[in-house]
Design a protein around this motif. Structure first.
Motif, PDB file in Angstrom:
ATOM      1  N   ARG A  39     -15.435  -6.943  46.256  1.00 45.72           N
ATOM      2  CA  ARG A  39     -15.488  -6.775  47.716  1.00 45.72           C
ATOM      3  C   ARG A  39     -15.106  -8.075  48.417  1.00 45.72           C
ATOM      4  O   ARG A  39     -14.394  -8.074  49.433  1.00 45.72           O
ATOM      5  CB  ARG A  39     -16.891  -6.338  48.145  1.00 45.72           C
ATOM      6  CG  ARG A  39     -17.278  -4.945  47.666  1.00 45.72           C
ATOM      7  CD  ARG A  39     -18.757  -4.669  47.896  1.00 45.72           C
ATOM      8  NE  ARG A  39     -19.092  -4.540  49.307  1.00 45.72           N
ATOM      9  CZ  ARG A  39     -19.150  -3.393  49.973  1.00 45.72           C
ATOM     10  NH1 ARG A  39     -18.879  -2.255  49.345  1.00 45.72           N
ATOM     11  NH2 ARG A  39     -19.468  -3.355  51.245  1.00 45.72           N
ATOM     12  N   VAL A  40     -15.581  -9.197  47.871  1.00 51.50           N
ATOM     13  CA  VAL A  40     -15.247 -10.499  48.446  1.00 51.50           C
ATOM     14  C   VAL A  40     -13.752 -10.784  48.295  1.00 51.50           C
ATOM     15  O   VAL A  40     -13.090 -11.220  49.240  1.00 51.50           O
ATOM     16  CB  VAL A  40     -16.086 -11.614  47.787  1.00 51.50           C
ATOM     17  CG1 VAL A  40     -15.637 -12.990  48.292  1.00 51.50           C
ATOM     18  CG2 VAL A  40     -17.574 -11.409  48.066  1.00 51.50           C
ATOM     19  N   CYS A  41     -13.220 -10.536  47.119  1.00 54.07           N
ATOM     20  CA  CYS A  41     -11.799 -10.789  46.871  1.00 54.07           C
ATOM     21  C   CYS A  41     -10.906 -10.005  47.816  1.00 54.07           C
ATOM     22  O   CYS A  41      -9.837 -10.484  48.222  1.00 54.07           O
ATOM     23  CB  CYS A  41     -11.450 -10.450  45.425  1.00 54.07           C
ATOM     24  SG  CYS A  41     -11.952 -11.685  44.208  1.00 54.07           S
ATOM     25  N   LYS A  42     -11.323  -8.808  48.174  1.00 56.08           N
ATOM     26  CA  LYS A  42     -10.524  -7.973  49.073  1.00 56.08           C
ATOM     27  C   LYS A  42     -10.400  -8.598  50.463  1.00 56.08           C
ATOM     28  O   LYS A  42      -9.488  -8.247  51.226  1.00 56.08           O
ATOM     29  CB  LYS A  42     -11.129  -6.575  49.168  1.00 56.08           C
ATOM     30  CG  LYS A  42     -10.904  -5.736  47.916  1.00 56.08           C
ATOM     31  CD  LYS A  42     -11.506  -4.348  48.055  1.00 56.08           C
ATOM     32  CE  LYS A  42     -11.223  -3.486  46.832  1.00 56.08           C
ATOM     33  NZ  LYS A  42     -11.818  -2.133  46.948  1.00 56.08           N
ATOM     34  N   LEU A  43     -11.287  -9.525  50.801  1.00 53.04           N
ATOM     35  CA  LEU A  43     -11.204 -10.238  52.081  1.00 53.04           C
ATOM     36  C   LEU A  43     -10.242 -11.416  52.006  1.00 53.04           C
ATOM     37  O   LEU A  43      -9.903 -12.012  53.025  1.00 53.04           O
ATOM     38  CB  LEU A  43     -12.585 -10.747  52.498  1.00 53.04           C
ATOM     39  CG  LEU A  43     -13.640  -9.693  52.823  1.00 53.04           C
ATOM     40  CD1 LEU A  43     -14.960 -10.365  53.156  1.00 53.04           C
ATOM     41  CD2 LEU A  43     -13.190  -8.819  53.981  1.00 53.04           C
ATOM     42  N   HIS A  44      -9.827 -11.787  50.794  1.00 54.18           N
ATOM     43  CA  HIS A  44      -8.904 -12.898  50.562  1.00 54.18           C
ATOM     44  C   HIS A  44      -9.381 -14.208  51.200  1.00 54.18           C
ATOM     45  O   HIS A  44      -8.684 -14.801  52.025  1.00 54.18           O
ATOM     46  CB  HIS A  44      -7.499 -12.541  51.059  1.00 54.18           C
ATOM     47  CG  HIS A  44      -6.866 -11.445  50.265  1.00 54.18           C
ATOM     48  ND1 HIS A  44      -6.318 -11.648  49.014  1.00 54.18           N
ATOM     49  CD2 HIS A  44      -6.729 -10.118  50.520  1.00 54.18           C
ATOM     50  CE1 HIS A  44      -5.862 -10.505  48.542  1.00 54.18           C
ATOM     51  NE2 HIS A  44      -6.100  -9.563  49.426  1.00 54.18           N
ATOM     52  N   PRO A  45     -10.579 -14.670  50.807  1.00 53.50           N
ATOM     53  CA  PRO A  45     -10.997 -15.993  51.268  1.00 53.50           C
ATOM     54  C   PRO A  45     -10.123 -17.070  50.644  1.00 53.50           C
ATOM     55  O   PRO A  45      -9.349 -16.794  49.710  1.00 53.50           O
ATOM     56  CB  PRO A  45     -12.441 -16.089  50.739  1.00 53.50           C
ATOM     57  CG  PRO A  45     -12.438 -15.242  49.505  1.00 53.50           C
ATOM     58  CD  PRO A  45     -11.518 -14.084  49.830  1.00 53.50           C
TER      59      PRO A  45
END
Length: 217
Positions: A39-45
């Motif tokens: 889920r975090v990766c999908k935000l592309h931090p």
């Protein structure tokens, strides 16, 4: 001095996910850890720091393999934390080290340089790692970290946070002083959320680090 400084020199100094470094803490997750990281990766931090320091090294090594693969899938930079031997075993040249550990490896390199050709010394951390992060809590720390070869740093804690209960935050003036003192990217940490990113970037920070907000998406 530090306007526009980022880990990636091509990043724009503007409010976006690229200004965020996600810090992991599997104990805060209400769903399976890898599912949460997806889920975090999908935000592309800008990056994910795998900060699971309480894990035995062998477990961290196994987890790091999976997280590195996941981050590559989403083109997100994965920073391993503290376990420098794991990073070297996995040939993963991105590491975040607490300042005392960074200092220890710098001293080790200096000692090794007395008796060997550094170009052939695989323990030389500045030759192996492309990105070296560290954590600072004073202007003096920040200056020292840059001298030791850090390529970015986190500075805090800036705002009050449950992670540092009872400890007063260092505040935005401290952050500005750190940013003014060094020539590498500084990321604010401690009580950072999306609305506060603007505040810390106005102090010269490249962005901010978010833990609980990322682990509870």
């Amino acid at each position: 001095m530090n306007e526009g400084k980022h880990l990636d020199k091509n990043s724009k100094h503007a409010l976006q996910n690229d200004n965020i470094i996600a810090i992991t803490n599997r104990h805060l997750c209400s769903r399976p850890f890898m599912e949460q990281l997806k889920r975090v990766c999908k935000l592309h931090p800008h990056a994910i720091v795998l900060r699971e320091k309480d894990m035995p090294e062998a477990e961290y090594l196994s987890l790091a393999r999976d997280v590195i693969a996941l981050c590559k899938e989403y083109d997100v930079q994965c920073m391993l934390h503290s376990f420098i031997n794991v990073a070297m075993e996995l040939e993963h040249p991105y590491i975040h080290l607490p300042l005392p550990i960074l200092e220890a490896y710098a001293k080790k390199d200096i000692s090794a340089n007395i008796s060997t050709d550094m170009s052939k010394n695989t323990d030389h951390y500045q030759q192996f790692f492309k990105v070296i992060g560290t954590s600072v809590h004073s202007v003096e720390d920040a200056i020292r970290a840059e001298q030791l070869g850090a390529t970015y740093m986190t500075a805090g804690h800036i705002f009050a946070t449950d992670c540092k209960k009872g400890l007063p935050p260092r505040g935005l003036d401290f952050l500005k002083d750190v940013c003014d003192a060094v020539g590498i990217p500084v990321y604010a940490i401690g009580g950072i959320n999306i609305p506060r990113l603007t505040e810390v970037m106005e102090c010269g920070a490249a962005g901010g680090c978010i833990m609980s907000g990322m682990m509870r998406l």
